[in-house]
Structures are given as structure tokens and as C-alpha cells.
Design an enzyme around this catalytic site. Sequence first.
Site, PDB file in Angstrom:
ATOM      1  N   LYS A 171      15.289 -37.071  89.412  1.00 15.53           N
ATOM      2  CA  LYS A 171      13.984 -37.735  89.313  1.00 15.53           C
ATOM      3  C   LYS A 171      14.194 -39.212  89.003  1.00 15.53           C
ATOM      4  O   LYS A 171      15.282 -39.637  88.588  1.00 15.53           O
ATOM      5  CB  LYS A 171      13.132 -37.076  88.232  1.00 15.53           C
ATOM      6  CG  LYS A 171      13.741 -37.106  86.843  1.00 15.53           C
ATOM      7  CD  LYS A 171      12.874 -36.350  85.841  1.00 15.53           C
ATOM      8  CE  LYS A 171      13.509 -36.350  84.451  1.00 15.53           C
ATOM      9  NZ  LYS A 171      12.665 -35.650  83.452  1.00 15.53           N
ATOM     10  N   HIS A 181      -7.735  13.461  78.770  1.00 17.32           N
ATOM     11  CA  HIS A 181      -7.956  14.319  77.601  1.00 17.32           C
ATOM     12  C   HIS A 181      -8.602  13.590  76.442  1.00 17.32           C
ATOM     13  O   HIS A 181      -8.721  14.133  75.349  1.00 17.32           O
ATOM     14  CB  HIS A 181      -6.638  14.952  77.154  1.00 17.32           C
ATOM     15  CG  HIS A 181      -6.209  16.076  78.033  1.00 17.32           C
ATOM     16  ND1 HIS A 181      -5.044  16.775  77.848  1.00 17.32           N
ATOM     17  CD2 HIS A 181      -6.808  16.622  79.121  1.00 17.32           C
ATOM     18  CE1 HIS A 181      -4.939  17.700  78.790  1.00 17.32           C
ATOM     19  NE2 HIS A 181      -5.992  17.624  79.563  1.00 17.32           N
ATOM     20  N   PHE A 184       2.366 -28.496  88.128  1.00 18.09           N
ATOM     21  CA  PHE A 184       2.461 -28.820  86.710  1.00 18.09           C
ATOM     22  C   PHE A 184       1.400 -29.839  86.304  1.00 18.09           C
ATOM     23  O   PHE A 184       1.155 -30.808  87.037  1.00 18.09           O
ATOM     24  CB  PHE A 184       3.848 -29.397  86.390  1.00 18.09           C
ATOM     25  CG  PHE A 184       4.907 -28.364  86.205  1.00 18.09           C
ATOM     26  CD1 PHE A 184       5.319 -27.989  84.946  1.00 18.09           C
ATOM     27  CD2 PHE A 184       5.482 -27.739  87.297  1.00 18.09           C
ATOM     28  CE1 PHE A 184       6.306 -27.030  84.760  1.00 18.09           C
ATOM     29  CE2 PHE A 184       6.455 -26.780  87.143  1.00 18.09           C
ATOM     30  CZ  PHE A 184       6.871 -26.420  85.872  1.00 18.09           C
ATOM     31  N   LEU A 204       8.525 -32.422  92.773  1.00 23.18           N
ATOM     32  CA  LEU A 204       8.439 -33.707  93.469  1.00 23.18           C
ATOM     33  C   LEU A 204       9.451 -33.748  94.612  1.00 23.18           C
ATOM     34  O   LEU A 204      10.637 -33.475  94.429  1.00 23.18           O
ATOM     35  CB  LEU A 204       8.724 -34.843  92.486  1.00 23.18           C
ATOM     36  CG  LEU A 204       8.710 -36.264  93.069  1.00 23.18           C
ATOM     37  CD1 LEU A 204       7.298 -36.637  93.494  1.00 23.18           C
ATOM     38  CD2 LEU A 204       9.250 -37.261  92.040  1.00 23.18           C
ATOM     39  N   GLY A 216      13.104 -27.120  92.494  1.00 29.95           N
ATOM     40  CA  GLY A 216      13.657 -28.298  93.143  1.00 29.95           C
ATOM     41  C   GLY A 216      12.847 -29.537  92.879  1.00 29.95           C
ATOM     42  O   GLY A 216      11.624 -29.480  92.747  1.00 29.95           O
ATOM     43  N   GLU A 234      14.508 -24.621  83.664  1.00 27.20           N
ATOM     44  CA  GLU A 234      14.130 -23.504  84.531  1.00 27.20           C
ATOM     45  C   GLU A 234      15.314 -22.576  84.787  1.00 27.20           C
ATOM     46  O   GLU A 234      15.154 -21.360  84.864  1.00 27.20           O
ATOM     47  CB  GLU A 234      13.560 -24.039  85.845  1.00 27.20           C
ATOM     48  CG  GLU A 234      12.176 -24.643  85.670  1.00 27.20           C
ATOM     49  CD  GLU A 234      11.658 -25.354  86.897  1.00 27.20           C
ATOM     50  OE1 GLU A 234      10.497 -25.827  86.849  1.00 27.20           O
ATOM     51  OE2 GLU A 234      12.401 -25.455  87.889  1.00 27.20           O
ATOM     52  N   ARG A 285       6.516 -22.719  82.621  1.00 27.43           N
ATOM     53  CA  ARG A 285       7.712 -22.315  83.369  1.00 27.43           C
ATOM     54  C   ARG A 285       8.060 -20.855  83.111  1.00 27.43           C
ATOM     55  O   ARG A 285       8.417 -20.116  84.039  1.00 27.43           O
ATOM     56  CB  ARG A 285       8.893 -23.207  82.985  1.00 27.43           C
ATOM     57  CG  ARG A 285       8.826 -24.614  83.563  1.00 27.43           C
ATOM     58  CD  ARG A 285      10.112 -25.374  83.285  1.00 27.43           C
ATOM     59  NE  ARG A 285      10.172 -26.599  84.078  1.00 27.43           N
ATOM     60  CZ  ARG A 285      10.007 -27.827  83.586  1.00 27.43           C
ATOM     61  NH1 ARG A 285       9.761 -27.986  82.278  1.00 27.43           N
ATOM     62  NH2 ARG A 285      10.066 -28.879  84.385  1.00 27.43           N
TER      63      ARG A 285
END
Length: 484
Positions: A394, A154, A359, A328, A291, A409, A377
Site C-alpha cells: 500500500k 417433545h 472495509f 485496493l 490482496g 488476515e 476480518r
Amino acid sequence: MTKKEREKARLVKELLDAIENRNLAVFAGAGLSIPAGYVNWKQLLQPIADELDLDINREENNLVQLAQYHCNVNQSNRGKINQLLVNEFSQMASLTENHKILARLPVETFWTTNYDRMIESALLDAGKTPDVKYNNKQLAITVPKRDAIVYKMHGDVEHPSEAILTKDDYESYHVKMQPFLNALSGDLISKTFLFLGFSFTDPNLDYILSRVRIAYSRDQRPHYCLLKNLTKDQDESDADFEYRERKQELFIQDLLRFGIKSVMVDEYSEITAVLQTLEMKTKSRSIFISGAANDYAPYEKAESEKFVYELSKDLISSGYRVVSGFGLGIGSSVISGALESLYMSGNKLDDNQLLLRPFPQNQIGKTDLKLLWRKYREDMISYAGIAIFLFGNKLVEGNVILSDGMREEYEIAQNQGLFVVPVGATGSMAEVLWTELKSAIESKEVSFPKNLENALLSLGDSSLSFDEIKKSILEIALTINKGV
């Protein structure tokens, strides 16, 4: 489950099937925009009725004719109506929750009789590119990399002189706007429509639905609409209310001629709840795997990588989409499992099955890398409805430490409403997150159906084999998608 709840559950299932087959279309009427502050037709034409010395309430069912009367009196000059259109629909309005949800859903086709720009604004706000069509010439042009088409049958508020408003406009529509009618007819035949905020009194829609019904009377595609049950007005007599209820009942029955099934709600908030459930169900077919591992204790590296590989493979083969940031020590196994499942089943790799977001590791631009990672993230996790957390450690300066990225995260996933599944048995940050979830369950801060609760709590048992862990994760995903 009540009859009404069963009907809404069936509706969500039908719409979810249409989304998965990429053939769900949304038809938006004025009722979708009114909660944002826009007027309905009756309110828009109130000044016109006043000018004509007519009672807008008595002309409520003949508003197209009312607009025509104004043009007749003013010798076909519709300048005042055009100005009313601009005044009422150019104002800034906040997006409603319904608009936001619809824009986030993977819906590629929108139709509307509204003049406002709420749908295209919602799509832009969701990071999508709308391809807006409100005249015939635009139908032949495709916006590059569009995410959704918005047909405004319309017209558009910024082109009020071309808007469909008067009886003349409606009578000549099938001649001047035949390509739009053809496009809508084609979509009604090939797509499943969800009608929202629509009264089904529009002459154009009735015209199209009638012809589609005649051509495909025995093979009509099912369509759906959400309608609110009537409520008795203040000072309304029982007889008048019963009359309106009877009329609505007949109207609902008549919609079935066009293959449109009505699902009734008592409050408009129930429509939002249905859309929220649909979004959750849609997103729960996508599973985010968080992870990172330098140390796989209490398991061995080889068996851990094989577990992640098989989990990813089984998720893909079960029809889920896997989303991952290429963590990693984890990312390579996720990719390997997903690719083997896809290629061995004869499918091609695309974002509908595997969405990878590696990343950036080095700061080159001016934006702080941690801030960039946060935004990254948030965007990545927004594609999923379930988040699985594995390991989470890590190596920093020769020492193995917990992954603060996994913690971030997890918090983002919770804030976005994802169903979080920390696998505490894999140790490290995943174990910390599982312990927190266990505490929240035991203190009644959060609650789940008993079967889900038991499955989540079992994932903290380090004596479980990887096969048992994988089985529990798949059962959780299946349960969430079934809505049990």
C-alpha cells in the site's frame, strides 16, 4: 484407506452433497446433549422409579410406561416429573464441540426430541437466528430473517406441563400434534437426515418412519446415522456381550427398512471428527481472496488486474464461492471476474457465489477503527475454507510499504484453520508469507501431501506466467476439496 475410513469418507460426501443442495436436516437425540452434562431418560426418571419401589435398570426399556405409572399413582398429577424436567434441563451447560460445528454448518432444519436449549443456544452463539417450534401455534408463525428452524417435537424445558413424557402423551400425540407429524413426514421425504445421539426407540419417530416407508417404499430418500460400536462392560460375561452385539446388528439391519444407513464409530470423538471434516469440506468451497496493490511489481498493472479477474472468474465457474474485502487495486478485478462468470452463465448474484465486504475507511463511532477492522476480518474470513494471498502493499505518505492488513488476515486464516495459499510470485507481503510457509514446510513444522506441498512451493517462482499461477491455485483448491 480402511473400510471404516472409506465409509466415513462416503458419508461426508453424501452430507456435503445434501448441504450444497440445501436439503440436509439434523435430528438430535439425547446422546448429543449428554456430553454437555445433561441427564438421559434413565437418570431423569431415577427418583420416580425409587418412589414407585421399582428398579430403574430393570425398567430401562420401558421408561415411558414408568412415567405413566407415576401419573397413575398420583391421580394424573405429573407435577413432580415437571419439576424434575425443569431442575435437570434448566441448568447452564457449556456447548459441546458437536453443537458448535452443527450450528456453524449451513443447515436450515433441526429436529430434536430433547427438552434442553442447546441447539438454539449454539445457533445464537454462531450469530444465527433460530426459529424454534415446540407447539402447533408456532408452526404458523415465521421468525423474521431466520437462519434455521428448530422443531422440538417433545416440547421445551420452560413449558414442562406440555412436554411429551408419559404413555398418555405418546398415545395422543398423533391427535394433538398432528401438524408436527406432517412437518416431519414432509422433511423426511424431501431432505436428507443425519441422526445424532439417537437410539431410535422413540414411539413417535417409529410411527412416522413406518408411514414414510410404506408410502415411499421404493423411492425412499437416503438418511444416515452415526452409531458407536458396543464395548464390553466391566464384569459383563462374554455371552451377555455377544447377545448385545447381535441385537445391535439386527437393529442396524432394521434401520435399513427406513432408508437409514448406519456408519459405525469406535469412539464418540470420531463423530466430532466426521463433523469437523464436513465443516472443512463445506467451507473449502468458499475461497477468500486477500490482496492489495499500489505497486504490481514484478508484473505490470494491466496484466496483474487481468490475472485477478480471470482467477475470480474461473473460481466462480468451477463452483466455488469467492469471499473478498475489496482490497485496493484488487477488489474491482475480483468483482468483474465473478460477475461475468455469474451473468454469462445465467445465474443471479447472491451470497452463495460472491460475498463482498468492503472495509469502512473513516472512524465515525467510538470504536477504534483498527479494532473494528480486526473483528470485520475475523467474521469475513470465517466464511471460507481456503485463503489466497496476492501482492500485499500500500502507499503511505508517498512510500510503498508492505500491507500489515494482509499479515493480519493471514494470521486470522491460520487461527481459523483455513488452508492458506500465499502466492509468493506476486511479491510484497505475499512473498514474505510464502517464504515463511516454505521455511515451515522445510523444517517439518507443517506437512502436506506431496502434491499439495509441491504446488504451494511452486507459487514462489516469479518466472511463472499468470496462467501457470492460476492453474496451480485451481489445482490446489480441487485437491483440497477432493481430500487428496
